[in-house]
Design a protein around this motif. Structure first.
Motif, PDB file in Angstrom:
ATOM      1  N   LYS A  56       0.849  -1.206  -0.029  1.00 44.18           N
ATOM      2  CA  LYS A  56      -0.178   0.072  -0.146  1.00 44.18           C
ATOM      3  C   LYS A  56       0.887   1.008  -0.153  1.00 44.18           C
ATOM      4  O   LYS A  56       0.751   2.153  -0.847  1.00 44.18           O
ATOM      5  CB  LYS A  56      -0.783  -0.009   1.375  1.00 44.18           C
ATOM      6  N   ALA A  57       2.010   1.161   0.903  1.00 48.96           N
ATOM      7  CA  ALA A  57       2.798   2.473   0.917  1.00 48.96           C
ATOM      8  C   ALA A  57       3.802   2.734  -0.574  1.00 48.96           C
ATOM      9  O   ALA A  57       3.586   3.903  -0.906  1.00 48.96           O
ATOM     10  CB  ALA A  57       3.864   2.119   2.022  1.00 48.96           C
ATOM     11  N   LYS A  58       4.055   1.481  -1.145  1.00 49.11           N
ATOM     12  CA  LYS A  58       4.706   1.937  -2.379  1.00 49.11           C
ATOM     13  C   LYS A  58       3.679   2.180  -3.387  1.00 49.11           C
ATOM     14  O   LYS A  58       3.999   2.944  -4.154  1.00 49.11           O
ATOM     15  CB  LYS A  58       5.240   0.107  -2.757  1.00 49.11           C
ATOM     16  N   LYS A  59       2.404   1.623  -3.432  1.00 45.37           N
ATOM     17  CA  LYS A  59       1.418   2.095  -4.394  1.00 45.37           C
ATOM     18  C   LYS A  59       1.139   3.525  -4.276  1.00 45.37           C
ATOM     19  O   LYS A  59       1.076   4.203  -5.376  1.00 45.37           O
ATOM     20  CB  LYS A  59       0.082   1.291  -4.415  1.00 45.37           C
ATOM     21  N   ARG A  60       0.822   3.696  -3.063  1.00 41.85           N
ATOM     22  CA  ARG A  60       0.579   5.440  -2.794  1.00 41.85           C
ATOM     23  C   ARG A  60       1.946   6.326  -2.770  1.00 41.85           C
ATOM     24  O   ARG A  60       1.475   7.497  -2.402  1.00 41.85           O
ATOM     25  CB  ARG A  60      -0.129   5.350  -1.476  1.00 41.85           C
ATOM     26  N   LYS A  61       2.940   5.742  -2.601  1.00 44.60           N
ATOM     27  CA  LYS A  61       4.122   6.406  -2.469  1.00 44.60           C
ATOM     28  C   LYS A  61       4.153   7.455  -1.078  1.00 44.60           C
ATOM     29  O   LYS A  61       4.604   8.428  -1.056  1.00 44.60           O
ATOM     30  CB  LYS A  61       4.430   7.504  -3.649  1.00 44.60           C
ATOM     31  N   SER A  62       3.650   6.647  -0.095  1.00 39.29           N
ATOM     32  CA  SER A  62       3.369   7.196   1.206  1.00 39.29           C
ATOM     33  C   SER A  62       4.919   7.456   1.766  1.00 39.29           C
ATOM     34  O   SER A  62       5.108   8.421   2.524  1.00 39.29           O
ATOM     35  CB  SER A  62       2.830   6.401   2.290  1.00 39.29           C
ATOM     36  N   LEU A  63       5.730   6.385   1.773  1.00 35.31           N
ATOM     37  CA  LEU A  63       7.086   6.702   2.320  1.00 35.31           C
ATOM     38  C   LEU A  63       7.834   7.667   1.665  1.00 35.31           C
ATOM     39  O   LEU A  63       8.559   8.594   2.090  1.00 35.31           O
ATOM     40  CB  LEU A  63       7.851   5.090   2.109  1.00 35.31           C
ATOM     41  N   ASP A  64       7.745   7.955   0.355  1.00 34.12           N
ATOM     42  CA  ASP A  64       8.405   8.888  -0.387  1.00 34.12           C
ATOM     43  C   ASP A  64       7.738  10.444   0.126  1.00 34.12           C
ATOM     44  O   ASP A  64       8.747  11.252   0.405  1.00 34.12           O
ATOM     45  CB  ASP A  64       8.029   8.927  -1.872  1.00 34.12           C
ATOM     46  N   ARG A  65       6.695  10.551   0.281  1.00 38.45           N
ATOM     47  CA  ARG A  65       6.021  11.720   0.809  1.00 38.45           C
ATOM     48  C   ARG A  65       6.574  12.063   2.067  1.00 38.45           C
ATOM     49  O   ARG A  65       7.084  12.905   2.665  1.00 38.45           O
ATOM     50  CB  ARG A  65       4.601  11.984   0.685  1.00 38.45           C
ATOM     51  N   ALA A  66       6.611  11.108   3.067  1.00 41.18           N
ATOM     52  CA  ALA A  66       6.908  10.877   4.432  1.00 41.18           C
ATOM     53  C   ALA A  66       8.302  11.462   4.776  1.00 41.18           C
ATOM     54  O   ALA A  66       8.871  12.288   5.545  1.00 41.18           O
ATOM     55  CB  ALA A  66       6.521   9.644   5.386  1.00 41.18           C
ATOM     56  N   LEU A  67       9.363  10.810   3.799  1.00 40.60           N
ATOM     57  CA  LEU A  67      10.846  11.013   3.761  1.00 40.60           C
ATOM     58  C   LEU A  67      11.020  12.048   2.825  1.00 40.60           C
ATOM     59  O   LEU A  67      12.443  12.422   3.049  1.00 40.60           O
ATOM     60  CB  LEU A  67      11.461   9.804   3.840  1.00 40.60           C
ATOM     61  N   GLU A  68      10.168  12.564   2.224  1.00 39.23           N
ATOM     62  CA  GLU A  68      10.452  13.697   1.264  1.00 39.23           C
ATOM     63  C   GLU A  68      11.513  13.297   0.267  1.00 39.23           C
ATOM     64  O   GLU A  68      12.815  14.205   0.113  1.00 39.23           O
ATOM     65  CB  GLU A  68      10.766  15.118   2.115  1.00 39.23           C
ATOM     66  N   VAL A  69      11.610  12.081  -0.081  1.00 40.89           N
ATOM     67  CA  VAL A  69      12.689  11.627  -1.263  1.00 40.89           C
ATOM     68  C   VAL A  69      12.091  10.595  -1.878  1.00 40.89           C
ATOM     69  O   VAL A  69      11.341  10.043  -1.435  1.00 40.89           O
ATOM     70  CB  VAL A  69      13.954  11.221  -0.178  1.00 40.89           C
ATOM     71  N   VAL A  70      12.657  10.471  -2.900  1.00 37.26           N
ATOM     72  CA  VAL A  70      12.098   9.115  -3.877  1.00 37.26           C
ATOM     73  C   VAL A  70      12.810   7.973  -3.360  1.00 37.26           C
ATOM     74  O   VAL A  70      14.140   7.586  -3.171  1.00 37.26           O
ATOM     75  CB  VAL A  70      12.690   9.315  -5.318  1.00 37.26           C
ATOM     76  N   ILE A  71      12.087   6.940  -3.060  1.00 41.91           N
ATOM     77  CA  ILE A  71      12.538   5.466  -2.578  1.00 41.91           C
ATOM     78  C   ILE A  71      12.995   4.537  -3.564  1.00 41.91           C
ATOM     79  O   ILE A  71      11.769   4.524  -4.405  1.00 41.91           O
ATOM     80  CB  ILE A  71      11.399   5.017  -1.640  1.00 41.91           C
ATOM     81  N   SER A  72      14.041   4.025  -3.584  1.00 45.15           N
ATOM     82  CA  SER A  72      14.367   3.199  -4.582  1.00 45.15           C
ATOM     83  C   SER A  72      13.679   1.772  -4.391  1.00 45.15           C
ATOM     84  O   SER A  72      13.412   1.472  -3.267  1.00 45.15           O
ATOM     85  CB  SER A  72      15.847   2.981  -4.677  1.00 45.15           C
TER      86      SER A  72
END
Length: 89
Positions: A56-72
């Motif tokens: 869910k986090a990968k699909k919604r890009k939740s981690l990207d937004r929370a950490l303010e960086v693109v997650i590989s």
């Protein structure tokens, strides 16, 4: 009684005790690492130990937004293996 620190999962938005969540940190050098001890410095985000929450986090890009960086994808693979390892314990 000692107070239990609560944190919110970035995927399912549930408040849970800090110890029940996996912490991901963006270090001051802009690296994204998994913090198993919960002590590393940097901007942190928490996620449940469940594959559903990770997807869910990968699909919604939740981690990207929370950490303010693109997650590989490599970091997502590390997270998946960590979650699978946690389930085996």
């Amino acid at each position: 009684m000692k107070k239990i620190p609560m944190r919110k999962c970035v995927a399912c938005q549930e408040m849970k005790p800090k110890r029940e969540l996996l912490r991901i940190v963006r270090t001051p050098e802009k690296d994204v690492v998994i913090d198993l001890k919960g002590k590393k410095s940097g901007r942190g985000a928490y996620i449940c130990y469940g594959s559903e929450c990770l997807q869910k986090a990968k699909k919604r890009k939740s981690l990207d937004r929370a950490l303010e960086v693109v997650i590989s994808d490599e970091v997502y693979e590390q997270l998946q293996s960590e979650i699978e390892g946690y389930r085996e314990k």
